[in-house]
Design a protein around this motif. Structure first.
Motif, PDB file in Angstrom:
ATOM      1  N   GLN A   1       0.241   9.561  -6.329  1.00  0.00           N
ATOM      2  CA  GLN A   1       0.976  10.709  -5.786  1.00  0.00           C
ATOM      3  C   GLN A   1       1.751  10.396  -4.510  1.00  0.00           C
ATOM      4  OE1 GLN A   1      -1.868  13.900  -5.292  1.00  0.00           O
ATOM      5  NE2 GLN A   1      -1.780  14.436  -7.449  1.00  0.00           N
ATOM      6  N   ARG A   2       1.431   9.243  -3.910  1.00  0.00           N
ATOM      7  CA  ARG A   2       2.016   8.989  -2.588  1.00  0.00           C
ATOM      8  C   ARG A   2       2.210   7.495  -2.363  1.00  0.00           C
ATOM      9  NH1 ARG A   2      -1.002   9.632   2.461  1.00  0.00           N
ATOM     10  NH2 ARG A   2      -2.677  10.408   1.135  1.00  0.00           N
TER      11      ARG A   2
ATOM     12  N   THR B   1       5.562  11.625  -0.430  1.00  0.00           N
ATOM     13  CA  THR B   1       4.777  12.301  -1.448  1.00  0.00           C
ATOM     14  C   THR B   1       5.715  12.632  -2.598  1.00  0.00           C
ATOM     15  OG1 THR B   1       3.336  13.242   0.239  1.00  0.00           O
ATOM     16  CG2 THR B   1       3.265  14.255  -1.938  1.00  0.00           C
TER      17      THR B   1
ATOM     18  N   LYS C   1      -2.767   6.884  -4.190  1.00  0.00           N
ATOM     19  CA  LYS C   1      -1.651   6.394  -3.383  1.00  0.00           C
ATOM     20  C   LYS C   1      -1.497   4.882  -3.505  1.00  0.00           C
ATOM     21  CE  LYS C   1      -4.716   5.876   0.613  1.00  0.00           C
ATOM     22  NZ  LYS C   1      -5.016   6.262   2.003  1.00  0.00           N
TER      23      LYS C   1
END
Length: 401
Positions: A75-76, A90, A202
């Protein structure tokens, strides 16, 4: 014994770019011969991150659900300098359709794409074959000779030969296309450990006292570590004790202390990757074009190599469609249009990777200050959105929506 094949397009190399282009062309009703010197997909792949926008492409191809079953969500993306966040993106800020990317092995994705290709009557897959020589008439490529390991030889007559055969492209060499190479000052040492329970979804670059790390989730429930080391310096790197290496890693990734100490018990858990950059200054001539790493090799940060190969495939398919329908050899004029549309972006990324290497490796007080200043600008100006669009393949998502 020599055989003959006739097709619309012959693609050399079944990596992400070559496989995707083959499938897109087959969906348009064209005939494709796909050639790869390997006989399976079990070799080690390191580029595994599929950006959010590219997932729309996987959905379009009908393989997204199968990909999701053997992937880790991302997600990041962020860069930390001694625990201070320099850059943070993000993905749900950029992509409306998909709010995360996926980390998934190419050894899983490519067979799925091959299975889709094999649904079409116009598809021929020649595994275990290598490109031997170009078949040319009056400066135009009219086909290619491919040979198997056991000596079988096939002349493939085609309207376009596509070199998608990676950073050491034999097609590029056969065509005599010049290439500008950049030797990075560092290589990467890869390993995997169990993913700590607290690790978020991430990709992270961590700059620490001993250098920097690239950290990303890897299926199933692993954390992949990329450790910088001097160029060609595996032997020098090993001069440090393994215990000291683990100690440095624990300092940089304290949340993975147990996983590091239990997993890294010998040098055999590491795999070195030589980091190179190469940009061909000529990509094409009549009947022949390079895509992906064959045209532009980009460093292994955030899956940009896969991204750019996919962009090449999507754009090239659209540009050559009309000429393939007319039955003509794809002209140099059309292929030069493709190179012109793609060259500036990949050249910019090529330079960015070189600059980023210098920033990540900066050790002096002035170098560290400059690094933080550059990432502050990137994180707090419109450049951030431009970078985010590239990293998430937002433009590809827009083309397919």
């Amino acid at each position: 014994m020599k055989h003959m094949l006739k097709t619309d397009v012959c693609v050399i190399g079944s990596g992400p770019g070559g496989m995707l282009l083959s499938l897109l062309l087959l969906k348009e009703g064209f005939q494709v011969v796909l050639v790869d010197r390997q006989t399976d997909f079990s070799r080690e792949f390191r580029g595994e991150f599929i950006q959010p926008g590219a997932l729309q492409l996987m959905k379009h191809l009908g393989i997204l659900e199968a990909i999701e079953q053997r992937s880790e969500t991302i997600q990041r993306y962020q860069i930390l300098d001694h625990n201070k966040v320099l850059l943070s993106l993000t993905f749900n800020e950029i992509s409306d359709q998909f709010q995360a990317g996926l980390n998934v092995s190419q050894a899983h994705v490519l067979p799925l794409m091959l299975s889709e290709c094999q649904k079409y009557e116009g598809f021929v897959f020649k595994s275990g074959y290598s490109s031997s020589k170009l078949i040319e008439t009056n400066g135009e490529v009219k086909g290619i000779t491919i040979k198997s390991n056991d000596g079988d030889s096939i002349d493939v007559q085609t309207k376009l030969v596509v070199g998608a055969d990676g950073r050491a492209s034999h097609i590029r060499k056969l065509a005599g296309f010049p290439v500008h190479k950049h030797e990075f000052n560092m290589d990467i040492l890869w390993t995997k450990i169990p993913k700590p329970a607290t690790w978020e979804e991430k990709i992270e670059v961590r700059i620490h006292e001993a250098g920097y790390l690239v950290l990303m989730p890897s299926y199933p429930n692993k954390l992949q570590l990329g450790i910088d080391m001097p160029k060609g310096g595996l032997k020098t790197f090993k001069n440090h004790s393994l215990e000291k290496t683990v100690e440095n890693l624990v300092k940089a990734i304290p949340e993975a202390k147990d996983e590091l100490t239990e997993t890294i018990t010998s040098w055999s858990v590491f795999q070195p990757l030589s980091v190179t950059g190469a940009l061909a200054t000529t990509w094409c001539k009549g009947g022949l074009v390079l895509i992906g790493d064959a045209a532009h090799t980009i460093g292994p940060i955030a899956g940009q190599g896969i991204t750019q190969a996919m962009k090449d495939a999507v754009l090239l398919k659209g540009l050559i469609k009309d000429q393939l329908l007319s039955g003509d050899i794809v002209s140099e004029q059309v292929l030069l249009q493709f190179q012109k549309l793609r060259f500036d972006e990949v050249k910019g990324l090529y330079k960015l990777q070189s600059t980023q290497e210098k920033l990540l490796m900066a050790k002096t007080p002035s170098g560290k200050f400059f690094r933080r200043a550059v990432y502050f600008i990137l994180n707090n100006t419109p450049l951030r959105n431009k970078m985010a669009r590239n990293m998430t393949m937002k433009d590809i998502e827009a083309q397919l929506s």
